[in-house]
Write a protein that holds these residues in place. Structure first.
Motif, short mmCIF file in Angstrom:
data_model
loop_
_atom_site.label_atom_id
_atom_site.label_comp_id
_atom_site.label_asym_id
_atom_site.label_seq_id
_atom_site.Cartn_x
_atom_site.Cartn_y
_atom_site.Cartn_z
N THR A 220 0.70 -0.63 0.20
CA THR A 220 0.23 0.12 -0.05
C THR A 220 0.92 1.78 0.12
O THR A 220 1.94 1.33 0.47
CB THR A 220 -0.92 0.28 1.52
N ILE A 221 0.26 2.25 0.06
CA ILE A 221 0.58 3.48 -0.10
C ILE A 221 1.20 3.49 1.05
O ILE A 221 2.91 4.45 1.70
CB ILE A 221 -0.05 4.62 -0.80
N GLY A 222 0.79 3.42 2.24
CA GLY A 222 0.84 3.86 4.08
C GLY A 222 2.31 2.89 3.70
O GLY A 222 3.38 3.03 4.69
N GLN A 223 2.50 2.07 3.28
CA GLN A 223 3.90 0.73 3.43
C GLN A 223 4.50 0.86 2.29
O GLN A 223 6.38 1.36 3.18
CB GLN A 223 2.96 -0.60 3.32
N ILE A 224 4.57 1.94 1.74
CA ILE A 224 5.77 2.33 1.11
C ILE A 224 6.54 3.58 1.97
O ILE A 224 7.82 3.89 2.16
CB ILE A 224 5.41 2.94 -0.52
N ILE A 225 5.42 4.14 2.56
CA ILE A 225 5.69 5.51 3.07
C ILE A 225 7.02 5.45 3.78
O ILE A 225 7.93 5.83 4.82
CB ILE A 225 4.84 6.28 3.08
N TYR B 178 -0.69 12.91 12.24
CA TYR B 178 -1.20 12.79 11.05
C TYR B 178 -0.45 12.18 9.46
O TYR B 178 -0.34 10.78 8.80
CB TYR B 178 -1.09 14.77 10.23
N TRP B 179 0.87 11.95 10.11
CA TRP B 179 1.97 11.08 9.53
C TRP B 179 1.46 9.17 9.66
O TRP B 179 1.89 8.67 8.96
CB TRP B 179 3.55 11.31 10.24
N ALA B 180 1.42 9.64 10.96
CA ALA B 180 0.62 7.86 11.12
C ALA B 180 -0.73 7.34 10.28
O ALA B 180 -0.46 6.47 10.06
CB ALA B 180 0.86 7.76 12.73
N ASP B 181 -1.37 8.54 10.26
CA ASP B 181 -2.29 7.96 9.49
C ASP B 181 -2.20 7.50 8.10
O ASP B 181 -2.72 7.13 7.59
CB ASP B 181 -3.53 9.20 9.69
N LEU B 182 -0.89 8.49 7.29
CA LEU B 182 -0.65 8.10 5.91
C LEU B 182 -0.20 6.61 6.24
O LEU B 182 -0.46 5.71 5.55
CB LEU B 182 0.25 9.25 5.93
N GLU B 183 0.98 6.51 6.73
CA GLU B 183 1.43 5.36 7.13
C GLU B 183 0.52 4.13 7.27
O GLU B 183 0.88 3.25 6.77
CB GLU B 183 2.65 4.87 8.39
N ALA B 184 -0.41 4.61 7.80
CA ALA B 184 -1.68 3.60 8.50
C ALA B 184 -2.55 3.37 7.77
O ALA B 184 -3.97 2.59 7.74
CB ALA B 184 -2.35 3.13 10.08
#
Length: 75
Positions: free
Chosen positions: A2-7, A31-37
């Motif tokens: 996923t995009i979050g996993q790539i980040i 916010y960053w944690a939400d992107l990664e998750a």
């Protein structure tokens, strides 16, 4: 992947905490944690800001996912 996993993968390669990466982007750690998750569906503008915070290699990977229309939440 996923995009979050790539980040997350790219951030950890650089040895950055979520707080450090978020600060580079001008956002909060949560916010960053939400992107990664994958709790957020980032726009292309947000992805470019993430890429700027972490490097061009990430931008290339994210653009491939975005162009293929893969969902950011892996679903």
């Amino acid at each position: 992947m996923t995009i979050g996993q790539i980040i997350r993968t790219e951030r950890t390669k650089l040895g950055l905490t979520q707080s450090q990466a978020a600060a580079r982007m001008g956002r909060s750690q949560s916010y960053w944690a939400d992107l990664e998750a994958d709790r957020r569906s980032p726009t292309i503008h947000t992805l470019k800001r993430v890429a700027s915070a972490l490097g061009c290699d990430l931008e290339c990977k994210l653009e491939v996912l975005y162009d293929w229309g893969l969902p950011s939440n892996g679903g």
